[in-house]
Design a protein around this motif. Structure first.
Motif, PDB file in Angstrom:
ATOM      1  N   THR A 161     115.888  96.656  64.960  1.00  0.00           N
ATOM      2  CA  THR A 161     114.480  96.689  64.539  1.00  0.00           C
ATOM      3  C   THR A 161     113.568  96.986  65.725  1.00  0.00           C
ATOM      4  OG1 THR A 161     114.999  95.042  62.849  1.00  0.00           O
ATOM      5  CG2 THR A 161     112.686  95.377  63.364  1.00  0.00           C
ATOM      6  N   GLY A 162     113.935  96.464  66.884  1.00  0.00           N
ATOM      7  CA  GLY A 162     113.160  96.757  68.085  1.00  0.00           C
ATOM      8  C   GLY A 162     113.186  98.241  68.424  1.00  0.00           C
ATOM      9  N   VAL A 163     114.325  98.916  68.183  1.00  0.00           N
ATOM     10  CA  VAL A 163     114.393 100.360  68.407  1.00  0.00           C
ATOM     11  C   VAL A 163     113.395 101.080  67.488  1.00  0.00           C
ATOM     12  CG1 VAL A 163     115.868 102.390  68.296  1.00  0.00           C
ATOM     13  CG2 VAL A 163     116.804 100.229  69.112  1.00  0.00           C
ATOM     14  N   VAL A 164     113.368 100.668  66.225  1.00  0.00           N
ATOM     15  CA  VAL A 164     112.451 101.304  65.265  1.00  0.00           C
ATOM     16  C   VAL A 164     110.999 101.099  65.702  1.00  0.00           C
ATOM     17  CG1 VAL A 164     111.666 101.285  62.872  1.00  0.00           C
ATOM     18  CG2 VAL A 164     114.101 101.037  63.384  1.00  0.00           C
ATOM     19  N   ILE A 165     110.687  99.872  66.154  1.00  0.00           N
ATOM     20  CA  ILE A 165     109.316  99.588  66.584  1.00  0.00           C
ATOM     21  C   ILE A 165     108.946 100.427  67.808  1.00  0.00           C
ATOM     22  CG2 ILE A 165     107.844  97.790  67.561  1.00  0.00           C
ATOM     23  CD1 ILE A 165     109.310  95.779  65.795  1.00  0.00           C
ATOM     24  N   ALA A 166     109.826 100.511  68.775  1.00  0.00           N
ATOM     25  CA  ALA A 166     109.552 101.296  69.986  1.00  0.00           C
ATOM     26  C   ALA A 166     109.359 102.771  69.646  1.00  0.00           C
ATOM     27  CB  ALA A 166     110.691 101.122  70.988  1.00  0.00           C
TER      28      ALA A 166
END
Length: 290
Positions: A161-166
């Motif tokens: 999810t952090g990848v998607v946010i970044a």
């Protein structure tokens, strides 16, 4: 039959009644023969500066072992994660970016110029700085992330999810700029006509504005998707580099370059092919202007 002659001796235009236009020869359309040498030389150097690295990538590509490199489990894992995360980041950008673009294009409010500058800031912000900013906001000790962690048990850094946010953080400005430009070019009288027929502003946006700006939304979504697919700095800073969880294609290229240059070239070719496909898909909108 005689044609009227003006004072300069040129025959008049028989259809418009005015003097016949004389064709003036210039350097334009003569195959570059009229281009001054002081402009032609730096232009060719600039062209070579942009193209030679791409040609070098193609020349040095391990074409014989390329199928084996591209079909390895590590490559498919990184490619699948990149495609999933880039698509999710584009979906997030569409859901919150299109209304933001409409707000900037259609609503007058104090500080709109400042808001527009902040929206476009990730375009010029170094991606690593963007990742640090995300950590300060959504990290476990961030101003929002700490509350999410303690209240709901939600941890965003170093996760998929952090990848998607970044990726959404760095890609959404491309969508907002594209959609806002399309909205400004669209005639607002259609929305006003819908309002006079009793439609609410949201209904007019949904039934009139969205179909009208659909090409701009599609172009912005493709640009955002391509930017998200190639994101590196913010991703490695905010989400880390864990194979199968946060290791996307750009991160795989970076790691492979240190241990297996041929694998790095093969992965780079995949990203190059995707970029060329995006440009080819947008050629009617961006590459034929003028």
């Amino acid at each position: 039959m005689t044609f009227p002659v003006d004072k300069s001796g040129a025959a008049a235009d028989t259809l418009r009644g005015g003097p016949r236009r004389r064709r003036v020869r210039t350097g334009e359309g003569t195959g570059g023969r009229g281009v001054p040498l002081p402009l032609l030389v730096p232009a060719l150097i600039g062209l070579a500066f942009l193209i030679v690295p791409l040609i070098a990538l193609l020349v040095r590509a391990p074409w014989r072992s390329l199928p084996d490199l591209l079909t390895s489990a590590e490559v498919w894992q990184a490619l699948r994660l990149s495609l999933v995360c880039a698509t999710a980041a584009t979906a997030v950008s569409l859901v919150i970016g299109v209304p933001l673009a409409w707000l900037l294009a259609r609503v007058e409010f104090p500080g709109r110029g400042l808001v527009r500058a902040l929206v476009t800031l990730p375009l010029v912000l170094p991606p690593v700085v963007g990742g640090v900013a995300l950590l300060m906001a959504l990290g476990r000790n961030g101003i929002v992330g700490k509350w999410l962690d303690t209240s709901f048990g939600i941890t965003l850094p170093f996760t998929t999810t952090g990848v998607v946010i970044a990726e959404a953080f760095v890609a959404m400005p491309f969508l907002v700029i594209s959609v806002e430009g399309t909205l400004r070019a669209a005639d607002p009288r259609f929305e006003e006509a819908a309002a006079t027929l009793g439609a609410s502003r949201f209904t007019a946006f949904r039934r009139v504005t969205l179909p009208l700006i659909a090409p701009g939304i599609a172009a912005g979504a493709v640009l955002a998707w391509a930017r998200a697919l190639g994101e590196f700095g913010a991703t490695i800073t905010f989400a880390g580099n864990f194979p199968g969880r946060t290791q996307t294609m750009p991160l795989s290229v970076y790691l492979a370059l240190q241990s297996d240059p041929e694998a790095a070239i093969a992965l780079s070719l995949v990203l190059l092919a995707v970029s060329v496909a995006v440009l080819a898909g947008l050629r009617d909108r961006w590459m034929t202007a003028g």
